[in-house]
Scaffold this motif. Structure first.
Motif, PDB file in Angstrom:
ATOM      1  N   GLY A 238       0.715  -1.074  -0.016  1.00 53.75           N
ATOM      2  CA  GLY A 238      -0.039   0.061  -0.197  1.00 53.75           C
ATOM      3  C   GLY A 238       0.814   1.317  -0.072  1.00 53.75           C
ATOM      4  O   GLY A 238       0.702   2.299  -0.782  1.00 53.75           O
ATOM      5  N   LEU A 239       1.911   1.189   0.569  1.00 52.26           N
ATOM      6  CA  LEU A 239       2.837   2.238   0.626  1.00 52.26           C
ATOM      7  C   LEU A 239       3.402   2.563  -0.568  1.00 52.26           C
ATOM      8  O   LEU A 239       3.592   3.807  -0.932  1.00 52.26           O
ATOM      9  CB  LEU A 239       4.169   1.905   1.711  1.00 52.26           C
ATOM     10  CG  LEU A 239       3.958   2.302   3.183  1.00 52.26           C
ATOM     11  CD1 LEU A 239       5.224   2.091   3.845  1.00 52.26           C
ATOM     12  CD2 LEU A 239       3.332   3.559   3.371  1.00 52.26           C
ATOM     13  N   VAL A 240       3.885   1.594  -1.524  1.00 53.17           N
ATOM     14  CA  VAL A 240       4.425   1.784  -2.466  1.00 53.17           C
ATOM     15  C   VAL A 240       3.358   2.498  -3.645  1.00 53.17           C
ATOM     16  O   VAL A 240       3.719   3.296  -4.268  1.00 53.17           O
ATOM     17  CB  VAL A 240       4.895   0.343  -3.110  1.00 53.17           C
ATOM     18  CG1 VAL A 240       5.364   0.522  -4.897  1.00 53.17           C
ATOM     19  CG2 VAL A 240       5.812  -0.336  -2.451  1.00 53.17           C
ATOM     20  N   GLN A 241       2.121   1.776  -3.602  1.00 54.96           N
ATOM     21  CA  GLN A 241       0.946   2.382  -4.259  1.00 54.96           C
ATOM     22  C   GLN A 241       0.855   3.972  -4.046  1.00 54.96           C
ATOM     23  O   GLN A 241       0.648   4.772  -4.769  1.00 54.96           O
ATOM     24  CB  GLN A 241      -0.406   1.630  -3.889  1.00 54.96           C
ATOM     25  CG  GLN A 241      -0.345   0.320  -4.491  1.00 54.96           C
ATOM     26  CD  GLN A 241      -1.538  -0.550  -3.784  1.00 54.96           C
ATOM     27  OE1 GLN A 241      -2.585   0.165  -3.592  1.00 54.96           O
ATOM     28  NE2 GLN A 241      -1.684  -1.731  -4.102  1.00 54.96           N
ATOM     29  N   ALA A 242       1.071   4.249  -2.774  1.00 55.41           N
ATOM     30  CA  ALA A 242       0.435   5.555  -2.113  1.00 55.41           C
ATOM     31  C   ALA A 242       1.706   6.589  -2.727  1.00 55.41           C
ATOM     32  O   ALA A 242       1.369   7.469  -3.134  1.00 55.41           O
ATOM     33  CB  ALA A 242       0.760   5.528  -0.518  1.00 55.41           C
ATOM     34  N   ARG A 243       2.809   6.045  -3.069  1.00 57.51           N
ATOM     35  CA  ARG A 243       4.173   6.925  -3.452  1.00 57.51           C
ATOM     36  C   ARG A 243       3.623   7.384  -4.907  1.00 57.51           C
ATOM     37  O   ARG A 243       3.854   8.391  -5.310  1.00 57.51           O
ATOM     38  CB  ARG A 243       5.201   6.100  -3.448  1.00 57.51           C
ATOM     39  CG  ARG A 243       6.094   6.493  -2.015  1.00 57.51           C
ATOM     40  CD  ARG A 243       7.381   5.778  -1.911  1.00 57.51           C
ATOM     41  NE  ARG A 243       7.579   5.398  -0.604  1.00 57.51           N
ATOM     42  CZ  ARG A 243       7.840   4.005  -0.280  1.00 57.51           C
ATOM     43  NH1 ARG A 243       8.110   2.941  -1.270  1.00 57.51           N
ATOM     44  NH2 ARG A 243       8.043   3.660   1.033  1.00 57.51           N
ATOM     45  N   PHE A 245       0.918   7.257  -6.371  1.00 55.25           N
ATOM     46  CA  PHE A 245      -0.246   8.244  -6.719  1.00 55.25           C
ATOM     47  C   PHE A 245      -0.006   9.473  -6.322  1.00 55.25           C
ATOM     48  O   PHE A 245      -0.337  10.705  -6.866  1.00 55.25           O
ATOM     49  CB  PHE A 245      -1.363   7.837  -5.915  1.00 55.25           C
ATOM     50  CG  PHE A 245      -2.422   6.486  -6.727  1.00 55.25           C
ATOM     51  CD1 PHE A 245      -2.059   5.180  -6.720  1.00 55.25           C
ATOM     52  CD2 PHE A 245      -3.567   7.010  -7.521  1.00 55.25           C
ATOM     53  CE1 PHE A 245      -2.763   4.388  -7.355  1.00 55.25           C
ATOM     54  CE2 PHE A 245      -3.957   6.196  -8.220  1.00 55.25           C
ATOM     55  CZ  PHE A 245      -3.762   4.649  -8.191  1.00 55.25           C
ATOM     56  N   ALA A 246       0.825   9.742  -5.177  1.00 51.83           N
ATOM     57  CA  ALA A 246       1.260  11.008  -4.708  1.00 51.83           C
ATOM     58  C   ALA A 246       2.002  11.877  -5.701  1.00 51.83           C
ATOM     59  O   ALA A 246       2.041  12.966  -5.731  1.00 51.83           O
ATOM     60  CB  ALA A 246       1.783  11.047  -3.097  1.00 51.83           C
ATOM     61  N   GLU A 247       2.585  11.019  -6.479  1.00 54.02           N
ATOM     62  CA  GLU A 247       3.322  11.736  -7.759  1.00 54.02           C
ATOM     63  C   GLU A 247       2.719  12.320  -8.973  1.00 54.02           C
ATOM     64  O   GLU A 247       2.696  13.223  -9.208  1.00 54.02           O
ATOM     65  CB  GLU A 247       4.510  10.663  -8.222  1.00 54.02           C
ATOM     66  CG  GLU A 247       5.506  10.548  -7.589  1.00 54.02           C
ATOM     67  CD  GLU A 247       6.533   9.338  -8.203  1.00 54.02           C
ATOM     68  OE1 GLU A 247       6.336   9.320  -9.520  1.00 54.02           O
ATOM     69  OE2 GLU A 247       7.170   8.711  -7.372  1.00 54.02           O
ATOM     70  N   VAL A 248       1.338  11.743  -8.874  1.00 53.88           N
ATOM     71  CA  VAL A 248       0.399  12.214  -9.746  1.00 53.88           C
ATOM     72  C   VAL A 248      -0.418  13.096  -9.587  1.00 53.88           C
ATOM     73  O   VAL A 248      -0.487  14.240 -10.295  1.00 53.88           O
ATOM     74  CB  VAL A 248      -0.351  10.754 -10.295  1.00 53.88           C
ATOM     75  CG1 VAL A 248      -1.400  11.115 -11.422  1.00 53.88           C
ATOM     76  CG2 VAL A 248       0.125   9.583 -10.699  1.00 53.88           C
ATOM     77  N   VAL A 249      -1.127  13.083  -8.480  1.00 51.66           N
ATOM     78  CA  VAL A 249      -2.074  13.934  -7.814  1.00 51.66           C
ATOM     79  C   VAL A 249      -1.687  14.383  -6.392  1.00 51.66           C
ATOM     80  O   VAL A 249      -1.035  13.750  -5.681  1.00 51.66           O
ATOM     81  CB  VAL A 249      -3.506  13.620  -7.886  1.00 51.66           C
ATOM     82  CG1 VAL A 249      -3.928  13.882  -9.496  1.00 51.66           C
ATOM     83  CG2 VAL A 249      -3.728  12.244  -7.754  1.00 51.66           C
TER      84      VAL A 249
END
Ligand code: GDP
Length: 305
Positions: A238-243, A245-249
């Motif tokens: 989940g942490l990897v995913q969060a990173r 997405f946070a780059e995108v929006v």
């Protein structure tokens, strides 16, 4: 609140029992502290928070000297709470905005995340909460890639009393999102919730697409929230995913789903730190009522059991 506690407690008080058991040993030697550390890591608290917590606990246990079970519980509760709640705004904002030409626009919430995390379900449940609160809601089915997503969202919409705007299968997500907000404006709806697509394997595509969805929606007016949905059972993944997405929006809040099915509640601390964004909602099951505001105190009580 009580429900959150009992739901989580069922699977999670393993953590608290384990920790309290370790801390109440007569001799707290290095091995015991290693076990405390191991227990916290197993719960997905993350390395840095775990080390901080162990250091704080060691210090406070030393100061305490003799320790009653009540004292230990209070101490553990206080230290966990300080980690879980560094003081963040957990309200889901859905205030109406104003468009460039001065017209009122509904509150707009984009729901983003990897497929399978519970995006559509969360969007439906959130609509239900808002409708129950007397707000009129329009749903935007901008996940045009997963064949069943729009049907699934529409079913939620019918169930809770919210109109669903959808586009052709495989169509342009941004144009569905645009149309949904347009519909919201025309209807004078209070809130528009947009369910987006999340295919992590094509990162560039995702970047372009999500960025575009947000930009296009902003032609109508401001986006109040971008909620990132993460599946708590996937732990550090989940942490990897969060990173990504946070780059995108710009993520404004996190929704942690499937907390009913995991003892890894520590992920709350890990993701909040990673993104500097609060967990605002938690998913506690598949049913329409299984979405709750994230309440740090109840959560920590559930962790400790
Ligand atoms: P999406 O692809 O991200 O839109 O995911 P869905 O909303 O379709 O959810 C995927 C699966 O997870 C479905 O079977 C949901 O019922 C289930 N689900 C969603 N949220 C929760 C939750 O909080 N707890 C549990 N146990 N299941 C959930």
């Amino acid at each position: 609140l009580v429900r959150l506690r009992t739901r989580l407690a069922r699977s999670q008080n393993v953590l608290g029992k384990g920790l309290l058991g370790l801390l109440s040993r007569d001799h707290l030697d290095e091995d015991t502290w290693d076990e405390v550390e191991g227990t916290l890591l197993t719960a997905d608290l993350g390395v840095a928070p775990t080390q901080e917590l162990v250091a704080r606990l060691r210090e406070r246990v030393k100061v305490l000297g003799t320790r009653t079970p009540d004292e230990l519980r209070t101490l553990l509760r206080e230290e966990l709470l300080a980690l879980v709640d560094p003081g963040m705004d957990r309200e889901v904002h859905t205030e109406p905005g104003v468009s460039a030409d001065g017209a009122e626009v509904p509150g707009v919430v984009l729901v983003v995340g990897v497929n399978g995390t519970g995006k559509t379900t969360t969007t439906g449940k959130l609509a239900r909460v808002l409708v129950a609160d007397g707000r009129s809601v329009v749903l935007g089915a901008a996940d045009t890639f997963r064949a069943a997503a729009a049907d699934q969202l529409q079913t939620w919409g019918e169930r809770v009393g919210a109109r669903t705007v959808r586009g052709p299968e495989g169509g342009d997500p941004a144009s569905v999102a645009f149309d949904a907000v347009k519909e919201g404006i025309e209807e004078g709806a209070d809130v528009v919730l947009v369910d987006t697509a999340g295919r992590l394997h094509t990162k560039t595509g995702l970047m372009d697409e999500l960025g575009k969805v947000k930009r296009v929606v902003e032609k109508h007016g401001p986006v109040d929230e971008v909620l990132l949905v993460l599946d708590a059972t996937t732990g550090q993944n989940g942490l990897v995913q969060a990173r990504v997405f946070a780059e995108v929006v710009d993520i404004t809040g996190l929704v942690l789903t499937k907390l009913d099915g995991t003892a890894k509640g520590g992920i709350v601390v890990a993701v909040q730190r990673e993104l500097g964004v609060p967990v605002k909602l938690v998913g506690l099951g598949e049913g329409p009522d299984d979405l709750a505001p994230f309440e740090p105190e109840a959560f920590v009580d559930a962790l400790i059991g």
